[in-house]
Write a protein that holds these residues in place. Structure first.
Motif, PDB file in Angstrom:
ATOM      1  N   ILE A  41       0.896  -1.241   0.081  1.00 21.61           N
ATOM      2  CA  ILE A  41       0.113  -0.028   0.113  1.00 21.61           C
ATOM      3  C   ILE A  41       0.680   1.125   0.034  1.00 21.61           C
ATOM      4  O   ILE A  41       0.851   2.253  -0.805  1.00 21.61           O
ATOM      5  N   GLU A  42       1.998   1.256   0.694  1.00 20.26           N
ATOM      6  CA  GLU A  42       3.082   2.445   0.430  1.00 20.26           C
ATOM      7  C   GLU A  42       3.512   2.688  -0.682  1.00 20.26           C
ATOM      8  O   GLU A  42       3.555   3.950  -1.210  1.00 20.26           O
ATOM      9  N   GLU A  43       3.900   1.790  -1.221  1.00 18.45           N
ATOM     10  CA  GLU A  43       4.581   1.738  -2.564  1.00 18.45           C
ATOM     11  C   GLU A  43       3.276   2.204  -3.654  1.00 18.45           C
ATOM     12  O   GLU A  43       3.545   2.806  -4.750  1.00 18.45           O
ATOM     13  N   VAL A  44       2.098   1.691  -3.724  1.00 18.16           N
ATOM     14  CA  VAL A  44       1.215   1.892  -4.387  1.00 18.16           C
ATOM     15  C   VAL A  44       0.611   3.646  -4.219  1.00 18.16           C
ATOM     16  O   VAL A  44       0.460   4.211  -5.304  1.00 18.16           O
ATOM     17  N   VAL A  45       0.675   4.183  -3.093  1.00 18.38           N
ATOM     18  CA  VAL A  45       0.571   5.662  -2.756  1.00 18.38           C
ATOM     19  C   VAL A  45       1.690   6.316  -3.333  1.00 18.38           C
ATOM     20  O   VAL A  45       1.478   7.274  -4.122  1.00 18.38           O
ATOM     21  N   LEU A  46       2.864   5.839  -3.433  1.00 18.99           N
ATOM     22  CA  LEU A  46       3.946   6.446  -4.147  1.00 18.99           C
ATOM     23  C   LEU A  46       3.878   6.496  -5.490  1.00 18.99           C
ATOM     24  O   LEU A  46       4.105   7.637  -6.153  1.00 18.99           O
ATOM     25  N   ILE A  47       3.585   5.448  -6.045  1.00 21.60           N
ATOM     26  CA  ILE A  47       3.204   5.216  -7.635  1.00 21.60           C
ATOM     27  C   ILE A  47       2.403   5.956  -7.981  1.00 21.60           C
ATOM     28  O   ILE A  47       2.278   6.823  -9.126  1.00 21.60           O
ATOM     29  N   SER A  48       1.062   6.195  -7.237  1.00 22.54           N
ATOM     30  CA  SER A  48      -0.030   7.026  -7.439  1.00 22.54           C
ATOM     31  C   SER A  48       0.322   8.467  -7.675  1.00 22.54           C
ATOM     32  O   SER A  48      -0.039   9.227  -8.523  1.00 22.54           O
ATOM     33  N   GLY A  49       1.290   8.787  -6.725  1.00 22.56           N
ATOM     34  CA  GLY A  49       1.507  10.249  -6.913  1.00 22.56           C
ATOM     35  C   GLY A  49       2.466  10.423  -8.116  1.00 22.56           C
ATOM     36  O   GLY A  49       2.249  11.735  -8.566  1.00 22.56           O
ATOM     37  N   LEU A  50       3.283   9.730  -8.381  1.00 20.15           N
ATOM     38  CA  LEU A  50       4.133   9.883  -9.674  1.00 20.15           C
ATOM     39  C   LEU A  50       3.087   9.904 -10.868  1.00 20.15           C
ATOM     40  O   LEU A  50       3.266  10.560 -11.794  1.00 20.15           O
ATOM     41  N   ALA A  51       2.130   9.052 -11.008  1.00 19.07           N
ATOM     42  CA  ALA A  51       1.168   8.772 -12.205  1.00 19.07           C
ATOM     43  C   ALA A  51       0.160  10.291 -11.975  1.00 19.07           C
ATOM     44  O   ALA A  51       0.153  10.802 -13.256  1.00 19.07           O
ATOM     45  N   SER A  52      -0.058  10.581 -10.942  1.00 23.74           N
ATOM     46  CA  SER A  52      -0.945  12.096 -11.096  1.00 23.74           C
ATOM     47  C   SER A  52       0.148  13.195 -11.561  1.00 23.74           C
ATOM     48  O   SER A  52      -0.698  14.133 -11.978  1.00 23.74           O
ATOM     49  N   ALA A  53       1.236  13.115 -11.162  1.00 22.82           N
ATOM     50  CA  ALA A  53       1.997  14.016 -11.619  1.00 22.82           C
ATOM     51  C   ALA A  53       2.231  14.156 -13.011  1.00 22.82           C
ATOM     52  O   ALA A  53       2.826  15.120 -13.730  1.00 22.82           O
ATOM     53  N   LEU A  54       2.235  13.201 -13.706  1.00 18.97           N
ATOM     54  CA  LEU A  54       2.527  12.840 -15.136  1.00 18.97           C
ATOM     55  C   LEU A  54       1.309  12.941 -15.955  1.00 18.97           C
ATOM     56  O   LEU A  54       1.434  13.283 -17.102  1.00 18.97           O
ATOM     57  N   SER A  55       0.221  12.497 -15.525  1.00 26.16           N
ATOM     58  CA  SER A  55      -1.226  12.474 -16.072  1.00 26.16           C
ATOM     59  C   SER A  55      -2.520  12.735 -15.377  1.00 26.16           C
ATOM     60  O   SER A  55      -2.184  12.823 -14.084  1.00 26.16           O
ATOM     61  N   ASN A  56      -3.409  12.362 -15.694  1.00 28.49           N
ATOM     62  CA  ASN A  56      -4.556  12.278 -14.841  1.00 28.49           C
ATOM     63  C   ASN A  56      -4.863  10.891 -14.175  1.00 28.49           C
ATOM     64  O   ASN A  56      -5.874  10.729 -13.468  1.00 28.49           O
ATOM     65  N   SER A  57      -3.816  10.103 -14.441  1.00 25.78           N
ATOM     66  CA  SER A  57      -4.020   8.748 -14.157  1.00 25.78           C
ATOM     67  C   SER A  57      -3.872   8.567 -12.389  1.00 25.78           C
ATOM     68  O   SER A  57      -2.937   9.530 -11.986  1.00 25.78           O
ATOM     69  N   MET A  58      -4.502   7.694 -11.567  1.00 22.12           N
ATOM     70  CA  MET A  58      -4.117   7.709 -10.112  1.00 22.12           C
ATOM     71  C   MET A  58      -4.524   6.263  -9.929  1.00 22.12           C
ATOM     72  O   MET A  58      -5.439   5.556 -10.549  1.00 22.12           O
ATOM     73  N   PHE A  59      -3.562   5.609  -9.026  1.00 24.51           N
ATOM     74  CA  PHE A  59      -3.899   4.336  -8.504  1.00 24.51           C
ATOM     75  C   PHE A  59      -4.520   4.263  -7.104  1.00 24.51           C
ATOM     76  O   PHE A  59      -4.715   3.086  -6.535  1.00 24.51           O
ATOM     77  N   CYS A  60      -4.867   5.284  -6.467  1.00 21.14           N
ATOM     78  CA  CYS A  60      -5.702   4.917  -5.286  1.00 21.14           C
ATOM     79  C   CYS A  60      -6.508   6.323  -5.234  1.00 21.14           C
ATOM     80  O   CYS A  60      -5.769   7.482  -5.584  1.00 21.14           O
ATOM     81  N   ASN A  61      -7.435   6.334  -4.410  1.00 25.02           N
ATOM     82  CA  ASN A  61      -8.315   7.567  -4.118  1.00 25.02           C
ATOM     83  C   ASN A  61      -7.885   8.233  -2.782  1.00 25.02           C
ATOM     84  O   ASN A  61      -7.009   7.654  -2.159  1.00 25.02           O
ATOM     85  N   PRO A  62      -8.225   9.629  -2.371  1.00 21.39           N
ATOM     86  CA  PRO A  62      -7.827  10.340  -1.372  1.00 21.39           C
ATOM     87  C   PRO A  62      -8.218   9.400  -0.035  1.00 21.39           C
ATOM     88  O   PRO A  62      -7.288   9.781   0.977  1.00 21.39           O
ATOM     89  N   CYS A  63      -8.952   8.501   0.034  1.00 15.90           N
ATOM     90  CA  CYS A  63      -9.261   7.502   1.361  1.00 15.90           C
ATOM     91  C   CYS A  63      -8.102   6.887   1.745  1.00 15.90           C
ATOM     92  O   CYS A  63      -7.869   6.386   2.764  1.00 15.90           O
ATOM     93  N   CYS A  64      -7.361   6.532   0.645  1.00 18.50           N
ATOM     94  CA  CYS A  64      -6.157   5.808   0.693  1.00 18.50           C
ATOM     95  C   CYS A  64      -4.904   6.299   0.606  1.00 18.50           C
ATOM     96  O   CYS A  64      -3.813   5.597   0.086  1.00 18.50           O
ATOM     97  N   GLY A  65      -4.862   7.602   0.511  1.00 22.06           N
ATOM     98  CA  GLY A  65      -3.602   8.524   0.390  1.00 22.06           C
ATOM     99  C   GLY A  65      -3.407   9.030  -0.802  1.00 22.06           C
ATOM    100  O   GLY A  65      -2.297   9.630  -1.152  1.00 22.06           O
ATOM    101  N   GLY A  66      -4.264   8.845  -1.719  1.00 22.74           N
ATOM    102  CA  GLY A  66      -4.180   9.520  -3.042  1.00 22.74           C
ATOM    103  C   GLY A  66      -4.233  10.822  -3.232  1.00 22.74           C
ATOM    104  O   GLY A  66      -5.207  11.466  -2.315  1.00 22.74           O
ATOM    105  N   MET A  67      -3.716  11.756  -4.025  1.00 21.48           N
ATOM    106  CA  MET A  67      -3.709  13.107  -4.204  1.00 21.48           C
ATOM    107  C   MET A  67      -3.381  13.340  -5.735  1.00 21.48           C
ATOM    108  O   MET A  67      -2.429  13.051  -6.132  1.00 21.48           O
ATOM    109  N   SER A  68      -4.292  13.915  -6.583  1.00 23.54           N
ATOM    110  CA  SER A  68      -4.010  14.478  -7.839  1.00 23.54           C
ATOM    111  C   SER A  68      -3.224  15.777  -8.120  1.00 23.54           C
ATOM    112  O   SER A  68      -2.924  16.478  -6.894  1.00 23.54           O
ATOM    113  N   GLU A  69      -2.819  15.929  -9.345  1.00 26.11           N
ATOM    114  CA  GLU A  69      -1.703  17.019  -9.536  1.00 26.11           C
ATOM    115  C   GLU A  69      -2.903  18.353  -9.272  1.00 26.11           C
ATOM    116  O   GLU A  69      -2.216  19.242  -8.647  1.00 26.11           O
ATOM    117  N   SER A  70      -4.125  18.442  -9.515  1.00 22.75           N
ATOM    118  CA  SER A  70      -4.789  19.545  -9.253  1.00 22.75           C
ATOM    119  C   SER A  70      -5.052  19.748  -7.820  1.00 22.75           C
ATOM    120  O   SER A  70      -4.812  20.810  -7.455  1.00 22.75           O
TER     121      SER A  70
END
Length: 523
Positions: free
Chosen positions: A354-383
């Motif tokens: 789960i820690e790596e998913v959150v980290l990779i999701s942050g990279l994804a959102s910085a590169l595109s609109n893609s995310m691998f987790c929702n805010p409930c699990c630590g996700g944060m979009s670029e916007s």
């Protein structure tokens, strides 16, 4: 007093003294039996205070139906028990009832009635992940000149009724069906974010010393309001009452078996990690544009399970030119590769996943609109990150910043035709402010995530072609990056992580890029 002790409540049925009191769901009391407890033992002649509603699906031991209590919809399962529910089983039931996690199904009521054990579960879902995987696969089929999602115009062998069911299911998940393209984009966005929710649920179960034992898409329930993992561990599938230890009910589903389960070896929580990795592989391959049939071809030998085709799957990771939208997809596949290692000891724990998913999701959102987790699990979009940064600029008097220079790049030497040795590096002007650096590599590497605590950071290797490397420079607690791309650390609010991206290049002996970023301290 033991869990099997009971008192009479007006009729021959009994309510366990030590059973939990009735549950509250969204603040509404759920005294489903009218007896004040969540568990009741009925005798055969008793009439259950439940009304069977619509059929929801097939469970391992029978149908699942909807019922209601105080206006709250519940899923009602009935399981035939070969022997009496005893103290051990009651204890397991009470453990499961105490579980509280936003992505774990709640067991809000139980009863015995003759040879049957009844389970009342909340919430009632729209569908399961297996349905959504099939729906996204259907949406991936090329539609030429299709603007509206009209049944008569879609080239498919499915009947209008089947297509209507898909449309209704997508709409119930809160997804648009105005056009095929919009439906596909929204369904993929929903699908990829299930990864973080699933990982969070499994990590929670493992902290509660519960192994799921049968992770598969049909045991992951979905609705417009969330995701829930269900049918976990012996306490909820009650396999000790209904099956022998050698039957599939105890061992899980063969397609998603871990290798050690398949050969009847001792297994632990790492078996759940393997099954979860198989699910993630099905998700990510659909998200990057492959079909379910193409994924099936990776496991075409033997019994078509994942564990029986690991050589082919790992060869695909090693040499296959795998499609990806951004480098974050490659990093996610690298995590999945480690999750489905043959050796259980080589697989990461659920907490690391789960820690790596959150980290990779942050990279994804910085590169595109893609995310691998929702805010409930630590996700944060670029916007969202940019909005928070802008709010912080406008709402407070900030301390004076320190300018930190960051240099990222690589050197290389050609050793043979099409073969190079290279060194990737990150240097910072103020290393005393940097706690660590996360490095994420291509999925063809055996170790795709590395953490460095010494500076400067260097990674050396050899190979051919080119690939992308992503990194986070993480500041010590008490400092944060004053930059709209900065990300929160997992399980925290401070924006101490700055994402960096680099495409390894062999065009010149040395290539690098320098950027200057403001660092502020917390007052």
């Amino acid at each position: 007093m033991s869990l099997s002790s009971s008192i009479s409540l007006g009729s021959s049925s009994t309510a366990s003294v030590d059973a939990s009191p009735y549950e509250l769901v969204d603040g509404v009391p759920l005294d489903w039996s009218g007896r004040g407890t969540s568990h009741v033992d009925y005798i055969k002649s008793d009439t259950l205070p439940l009304i069977q509603g619509q059929f929801l699906g097939h469970g391992m031991h029978g149908g699942v139906y909807e019922t209601t209590c105080n206006g709250i919809a519940l899923a009602w399962k009935r399981k035939y028990c070969a022997r009496r529910v005893g103290q051990r089983e009651r204890r397991e039931i009470e453990i499961i009832k105490r579980l509280q996690h936003p992505h774990v199904i709640r067991l809000v009521g139980t009863y015995t009635h003759g040879p049957f054990l009844g389970l009342l579960l909340w919430p009632v879902a729209t569908c399961d992940l297996a349905n959504l995987l099939e729906d996204v696969d259907w949406l991936q089929k090329p539609i030429q000149g299709q603007d509206q999602m009209e049944v008569d115009d879609i080239p498919t062998e499915e009947t209008p009724e089947q297509i209507g069911e898909r449309q209704a299911r997508l709409q119930a998940l809160g997804l648009s069906t105005t056009s095929m393209e919009e439906a596909r984009d929204q369904a993929i966005a929903y699908l990829e974010r299930t990864i973080g929710c699933i990982a969070s649920a499994v990590a929670y179960l493992h902290t509660q010393e519960i192994k799921h034992k049968d992770l598969k898409p049909s045991n992951i329930l979905l609705s417009a309001k969330g995701l829930w993992v269900t049918d976990f561990g012996t306490a909820t599938d009650f396999s000790i009452l209904t099956t022998s230890a050698t039957e599939d009910g105890e061992r899980g589903t063969p397609k998603y078996f871990a290798p050690e389960i398949a050969v009847y070896a001792l297994s632990g929580r790492a078996a759940d990690i393997f099954s979860m990795g198989c699910i993630f592989l099905e998700i990510i391959t659909l998200c990057v544009g492959y079909s379910l049939q193409q994924t099936i071809q990776l496991r075409s030998q033997n019994d078509k399970s994942f564990h029986a085709n690991l050589d082919a799957i790992h060869a695909w990771f090693n040499v296959g030119r795998i499609a990806s939208r951004t480098s974050a997809d490659e990093h996610m596949m690298g995590l999945i590769r480690r999750m489905i290692e043959q050796d259980p000891d080589e697989r990461p724990s659920a907490g690391i996943v789960i820690e790596e998913v959150v980290l990779i999701s942050g990279l994804a959102s910085a590169l595109s609109n893609s995310m691998f987790c929702n805010p409930c699990c630590g996700g944060m979009s670029e916007s969202e990150s940019a909005d928070l940064w802008l709010q912080s600029q406008q709402s407070q008097r900030l301390p004076a910043p320190l300018e930190m220079s960051i240099i990222v790049g690589n050197t290389y030497e050609q050793r043979q035709p099409h073969l190079h040795t290279y060194t990737f590096f990150i240097t910072v002007s103020n290393p005393d402010l940097v706690e660590k650096v996360h490095l994420f590599l291509h999925q063809s590497f055996r170790v795709t995530h590395r953490v460095y605590e010494q500076h400067p950071v260097t990674f050396q290797g050899w190979g051919w072609g080119s690939f992308d490397i992503s990194a986070y420079v993480v500041l010590w607690e008490g400092c944060y990056w004053d930059h709209p791309m900065a990300r929160r650390v997992p399980h925290g609010n401070a924006r101490r992580m700055l994402p960096l991206f680099w495409s390894l290049s062999f065009e010149q002996p040395r290539l690098d890029r320098t950027q200057t970023v403001a660092v502020r301290s917390v007052r």
